[in-house]
Enzyme design. Structure first.
Site, PDB file in Angstrom:
ATOM      1  N   ARG A  42     -53.452  14.014  -5.487  1.00 48.06           N
ATOM      2  CA  ARG A  42     -52.495  14.282  -6.547  1.00 48.06           C
ATOM      3  C   ARG A  42     -52.088  15.746  -6.525  1.00 48.06           C
ATOM      4  O   ARG A  42     -52.927  16.607  -6.269  1.00 48.06           O
ATOM      5  CB  ARG A  42     -53.261  14.040  -7.849  1.00 48.06           C
ATOM      6  CG  ARG A  42     -52.565  13.330  -8.887  1.00 48.06           C
ATOM      7  CD  ARG A  42     -53.479  13.144 -10.103  1.00 48.06           C
ATOM      8  NE  ARG A  42     -52.616  12.835 -11.206  1.00 48.06           N
ATOM      9  CZ  ARG A  42     -52.044  11.647 -11.378  1.00 48.06           C
ATOM     10  NH1 ARG A  42     -52.329  10.647 -10.575  1.00 48.06           N
ATOM     11  NH2 ARG A  42     -51.215  11.454 -12.377  1.00 48.06           N
ATOM     12  N   GLU A  54     -44.059   4.261 -13.699  1.00 47.69           N
ATOM     13  CA  GLU A  54     -44.108   3.554 -14.975  1.00 47.69           C
ATOM     14  C   GLU A  54     -43.079   4.226 -15.882  1.00 47.69           C
ATOM     15  O   GLU A  54     -43.123   5.440 -16.065  1.00 47.69           O
ATOM     16  CB  GLU A  54     -45.514   3.678 -15.576  1.00 47.69           C
ATOM     17  CG  GLU A  54     -45.659   2.875 -16.838  1.00 47.69           C
ATOM     18  CD  GLU A  54     -47.055   2.959 -17.453  1.00 47.69           C
ATOM     19  OE1 GLU A  54     -47.197   2.529 -18.594  1.00 47.69           O
ATOM     20  OE2 GLU A  54     -47.984   3.476 -16.792  1.00 47.69           O
ATOM     21  N   LYS A 104     -47.957  12.693 -18.020  1.00 47.76           N
ATOM     22  CA  LYS A 104     -46.851  12.284 -18.885  1.00 47.76           C
ATOM     23  C   LYS A 104     -47.254  12.235 -20.347  1.00 47.76           C
ATOM     24  O   LYS A 104     -46.462  12.553 -21.230  1.00 47.76           O
ATOM     25  CB  LYS A 104     -46.329  10.917 -18.435  1.00 47.76           C
ATOM     26  CG  LYS A 104     -45.404  11.022 -17.230  1.00 47.76           C
ATOM     27  CD  LYS A 104     -44.819   9.684 -16.875  1.00 47.76           C
ATOM     28  CE  LYS A 104     -45.809   8.874 -16.077  1.00 47.76           C
ATOM     29  NZ  LYS A 104     -45.257   7.599 -15.589  1.00 47.76           N
TER      30      LYS A 104
END
Ligand code: ATP
Ligand code: MG
Length: 576
Positions: free
Chosen positions: A275, A51, A285
């Site tokens: 992850r 993204e 982020k």
């Protein structure tokens, strides 16, 4: 280890590699799918779907190495697809940085796509689901939808708008698209099962109204698809065979499959892996953005940041990161890895490739009283003991030198073998010297050490075979280059930077001493024109990298990592 079948010579279709490599469940699935020809003669197709709402970090590197690495291994293809379904947070700057970082890591994408490329197709498919009685327009507010959703132990409640006619739904959805309704007044939902044990299947929202400019589609749309509705369909459009994402999406997989099945489109398959999480590091982020916005770091590329642009500036190599990602592998359970392990891979790679040089961070002047005034000798120095091809260079030696302040003690403690009055040490590639006397300033600090040298020890060995216990580095004062050196420590003081006291934020865990600037270090002259991003080992000190802030005559170096390797010690202890 997995077993792979050998390929027959006349086969053109993709086939598993002949050489076994350390495997994992995703790689095994690829091998099985190739063997069963699940996708016919199609090659393995993956995608990396960032993204564009921030810079990539080391966690993304793990995903990139998987997406591109596995596809490469099987001669497949990887697309870079920007997941730009959220118009409000996305910017071109992020798109550009992401492309730069993927390439820097050493990968090249096949197709470059944006989820927004598919908005028309997604809309058509939504209409199809409405016509099939599988989607409806809901007038409940976001809050009401949440209340109707139920909990893990209680089923949800159906919306009063759930049984609208197809015609009414088509009309309302069309008018949503035309912009007739304000933000948040209606949504399109999939009609699945409000009693499903999986909350994601309780009539998930597919579209929301958002009158917002999109960085690519401008004001064409005022309804935007949700991640769950956009992602799988985008995979399907690109014929992605293996769609890898992190574990938190495991519960979304039934929905991913539901859309694909009910639309009857290419059956992409989602796989979830753990992850990456590292001690003393934040990989979110949103949090990293906060550090940037509040100027708690110098930017996304601050060398203390775990972003790829930050660690690149710090001097980490793409090879080191790829080796690290290969070593950590993937699994189905999440855990936190030691930051020291990542640093270990950086040292291991730099040890092989970084030229050695001499640099003095905290200079102390040494005068060799019996060395001829004005004489300069060129000493031959090895560029890299790990790489003979790196060759040798000349380092000037003269009467006045700099050594590290740490390498001299007027009153040496026990077992201090470096320079002190009366002791003899070796100057790397130079001579044996013996300290004779010191000069002090008003504060009583030693500012100059006077020594004598033994001319017979040139190059570092005594003809009479006498030994010294220590070798120290130096630079010739007259020839030295003045440099700024930035020493970095961990950005956070806590292993888990999210662990804070009541009422505090993660920023409370920032280490105020994570950056130390050495204004005047002295470097050997071969570093005069070292290009930005070039990396060196400063002997005995660590690995350093030229920062873009360098100016002619005043280079700036970042310390990439010190020499001490705590991870190697941990591993050794574990193995013993
Ligand atoms: P963040 O939480 O940092 O915002 P994200 O998951 O929202 O991360 P995306 O841009 O959506 O960021 O991520 C792109 C891809 O990278 C996804 O497939 C995601 O699963 C993967 N990814 C993100 N963070 C990590 C991580 N820490 N470890 C491994 N993969 C990750
Ligand atoms: Mg995301």
């Amino acid at each position: 280890m997995s077993t792979t079948k050998s390929t027959s010579s006349n086969e053109v279709a993709p086939s598993p590699p002949a050489e076994p490599r350390p495997s994992n469940f995703i790689r095994d699935a690829m091998i099985a799918d190739l063997n069963s020809k699940k996708y016919g003669d199609a090659v393995i197709q993956t995608r990396f779907p960032p993204e564009p709402n921030g810079y990539l970090h080391i966690g993304h590197a793990k995903a990139i190495c998987l997406d591109f690495g596995l596809a490469d291994e099987f001669k497949g293809k990887t697309n870079l697809r920007f997941d730009d379904t959220n118009p409000e947070k996305e910017e071109q700057e992020y798109v550009d940085s992401i492309m730069k970082d993927v390439r820097w890591l050493g990968f090249e994408w096949e197709g470059l796509f944006y989820a927004s490329d598919y908005f028309d197709q997604l809309y058509e498919w939504a209409v199809k689901l409405i016509k099939d009685g599988k989607a409806y327009v809901d007038d409940l507010s976001a809050e009401e939808i949440r209340q109707h959703r139920g909990t893990l132990t209680e089923p949800g409640k159906e919306s009063p708008y759930r049984n609208r006619s197809v015609e009414e739904n088509l009309d309302l959805f069309e008018r949503m698209r035309k912009g007739e309704f304000p933000d948040g007044t209606r949504v399109l939902r999939a009609k699945i099962d409000m009693a499903s044990p999986n909350l994601n299947m309780r009539d998930p929202v597919m579209y929301r109204i958002l009158h917002a400019e999109h960085h690519r589609t401008g004001d064409k749309w005022c309804i935007y698809p949700m991640y769950d509705y956009a992602h799988g369909q985008s995979d399907s459009i690109e014929h992605v065979t293996h769609s890898m994402c992190t574990l938190e999406f495991e519960d979304h997989r039934p929905l991913y499959n539901w859309f694909i099945q009910n639309l009857g489109i290419f059956p992409s398959q989602q796989y979830e892996f753990d992850r990456l999480s590292l001690t003393y590091t934040l990989l979110s982020k949103r949090r990293l953005l906060k550090l940037v916005q509040e100027k708690l770091v110098s930017g996304w590329d601050d060398p203390r940041m775990p972003t790829l642009s930050g660690i690149r500036r710090r001097g980490y190599t793409p090879e080191a990161i790829r080796n690290f990602c290969a070593a950590i592998g993937v699994s189905k359970t999440s855990g936190t890895l030691e930051l020291a392990m990542l640093e270990h891979f950086v040292r291991e790679d730099l040890n092989k490739r970084a030229p050695r040089v001499m640099a003095v961070l905290r200079p102390l002047k040494v005068v060799i009283d019996n060395y001829p005034d004005g004489q300069v000798e060129q000493m031959e120095a090895v560029n890299n003991p790990e790489d003979e091809a790196a060759g040798k260079r000349q380092v000037p030696f003269s009467k006045v030198l700099y050594i590290e302040q740490d390498d001299f003690r007027e009153e040496p403690p026990k077992k201090y073998y470096r320079l002190s009055p009366g002791t003899e040490v070796r100057l790397r590639y130079g001579y044996f010297i013996t300290a004779k006397s010191v000069v002090k300033n008003d504060k009583g600090e030693v500012v100059e050490v006077h020594c004598t040298y033994d001319p017979a020890t040139r190059g570092g060995n005594a003809p009479d075979g006498r030994k010294v216990k220590s070798t120290i580095h130096w630079v010739s004062a007259e020839h030295a280059i003045d440099a700024e050196v930035r020493l970095y420590d961990k950005l956070f003081i806590k292993e888990d930077p999210n662990q804070v006291a009541e009422g505090q934020e993660f920023t409370a865990n920032l280490d105020p001493n994570s950056l130390e600037v050495v204004e005047h270090a002295e470097l050997e002259p071969s570093l005069a024109n070292a290009p930005v991003e070039s990396r060196y080992q400063f002997e005995r000190l660590g690995y350093f990298c030229v920062d873009p802030d360098s100016r002619p005559g005043k280079p700036v170096f970042n310390r990439t990592v010190a020499l001490k390797d705590t991870w190697a010690r941990i591993e050794k202890r574990a193995g013993a």
